[in-house]
Enzyme design. Structure first.
Site, PDB file in Angstrom:
ATOM      1  N   GLU A 164       0.842  -1.197   0.000  1.00  0.00           N
ATOM      2  CA  GLU A 164       0.000   0.000   0.000  1.00  0.00           C
ATOM      3  C   GLU A 164       0.873   1.241   0.000  1.00  0.00           C
ATOM      4  O   GLU A 164       1.934   1.271   0.618  1.00  0.00           O
ATOM      5  CB  GLU A 164      -0.883  -0.024   1.256  1.00  0.00           C
ATOM      6  CG  GLU A 164      -1.778   1.176   1.441  1.00  0.00           C
ATOM      7  CD  GLU A 164      -2.697   1.026   2.653  1.00  0.00           C
ATOM      8  OE1 GLU A 164      -3.268   2.040   3.086  1.00  0.00           O
ATOM      9  OE2 GLU A 164      -2.850  -0.102   3.156  1.00  0.00           O
ATOM     10  N   GLU A 168      -2.806  10.562   3.033  1.00  0.00           N
ATOM     11  CA  GLU A 168      -3.929  10.608   3.973  1.00  0.00           C
ATOM     12  C   GLU A 168      -4.011  11.982   4.637  1.00  0.00           C
ATOM     13  O   GLU A 168      -3.008  12.481   5.152  1.00  0.00           O
ATOM     14  CB  GLU A 168      -3.767   9.543   5.055  1.00  0.00           C
ATOM     15  CG  GLU A 168      -3.795   8.130   4.507  1.00  0.00           C
ATOM     16  CD  GLU A 168      -3.398   7.098   5.548  1.00  0.00           C
ATOM     17  OE1 GLU A 168      -4.182   6.167   5.777  1.00  0.00           O
ATOM     18  OE2 GLU A 168      -2.299   7.221   6.124  1.00  0.00           O
TER      19      GLU A 168
END
Length: 275
Positions: A164, A168
């Site tokens: 991943e 964010e």
């Protein structure tokens, strides 16, 4: 390295995923200075990913014309299930709306006596993508306890290792952005970058250039942070989501139940590395 474009999603009137990180940040900087973490170092170098000319939209992944139907063969909205754990919501396709020139992803209440009590929105590609430049134009939610994201992800649900790469926004402080990545389930690579502006107020461009030995994150076209250790290698899906957290108050602050809350996205671009 010469690049060529094989994917672009232009969401001027059209365009929700799985797997954001949940650890507290370990670094913070307002400049792309040398990191103290063994997991990453900062370099600021010009990348071919942002200097090569893109091919026309008609020749790439998707040419959006204004509705979800235009992209449904390549992309999908999550609906009716929950990630559980720190994700205090069920993904609802109805929480993704397209109007006024952008996609709106919304956190809302999911009704009385429902567990989890909130709904979120999530969009993901059906296909998997590897090394290259990923960019998004977005405006995140500003509110304690929530995350607005753009990332690539694959994991056990795809019969793959958990790899991943994250961008964010923690709603508790949208003057900063968190970068992170996981390689075969190993994370703890969080880095907080001080933007110098409030991301929730205007659209800006955020991205990362993922190569075999490095990941370089960008803000408005400027390289601001590079990681070079234990870089993920498994192609993943392109994802975006918004969600309220639970049990991670030290990371996000406690969610106060304010709903609805909406993040906006206007474009997503992917430029693959040649080979």
């Amino acid at each position: 390295m010469k690049k060529h474009v094989i994917g672009i999603i232009a969401i001027a009137a059209a365009l929700s995923m799985c797997g954001c990180s949940g650890n507290s940040p370990v670094q913070e900087s307002s400049q792309p200075a040398q990191s103290t973490s063994a997991a990453a170092e900062v370099t600021v170098e010009n990348s071919a990913a942002v200097t090569e000319e893109a091919v026309p939209v008609s020749d790439v992944l998707a040419d959006l014309t204004g509705t979800y139907d235009d992209v449904s063969e390549k992309f999908e909205f999550s609906d009716g299930w929950s990630n559980g754990s720190m994700f205090n919501c069920t993904w609802r396709k109805s929480n993704a709306k397209i109007f006024d020139g952008s996609m709106k992803l919304t956190i809302d209440s999911d009704g009385e006596n429902i567990v989890p009590p909130y709904s979120g929105a999530e969009f993901r590609s059906r296909e998997f993508y590897g090394y290259g430049m990923y960019e998004v134009v977005m405006k995140p939610i500003k509110n304690d306890g929530v995350v607005s994201s753009f990332f690539t992800y694959t994991g056990p649900s795809d019969d793959n290792p958990w790899d991943e790469i994250d961008i964010e926004f923690l709603g508790k402080d949208t003057t900063k952005v968190q970068f992170n990545y996981f390689t075969n389930s190993r994370g703890n690579h969080e880095y907080i970058y001080d933007l110098g502006f409030d991301a929730s107020e205007e659209f800006h461009t955020y991205g990362f250039d993922w190569q075999e030995g490095s990941i370089t994150w960008y803000v408005d076209g400027e390289a601001v942070y590079t990681a070079t250790e234990n870089i993920p290698s498994t192609p993943g899906k392109i994802m975006m989501n918004v969600w309220p957290g639970t049990g991670v108050d030290g990371w996000l602050n406690a969610f106060d139940g304010t709903v609805p809350l909406t993040a906006e996205y206007t474009s997503v671009d992917f430029t693959a590395s040649e080979g």
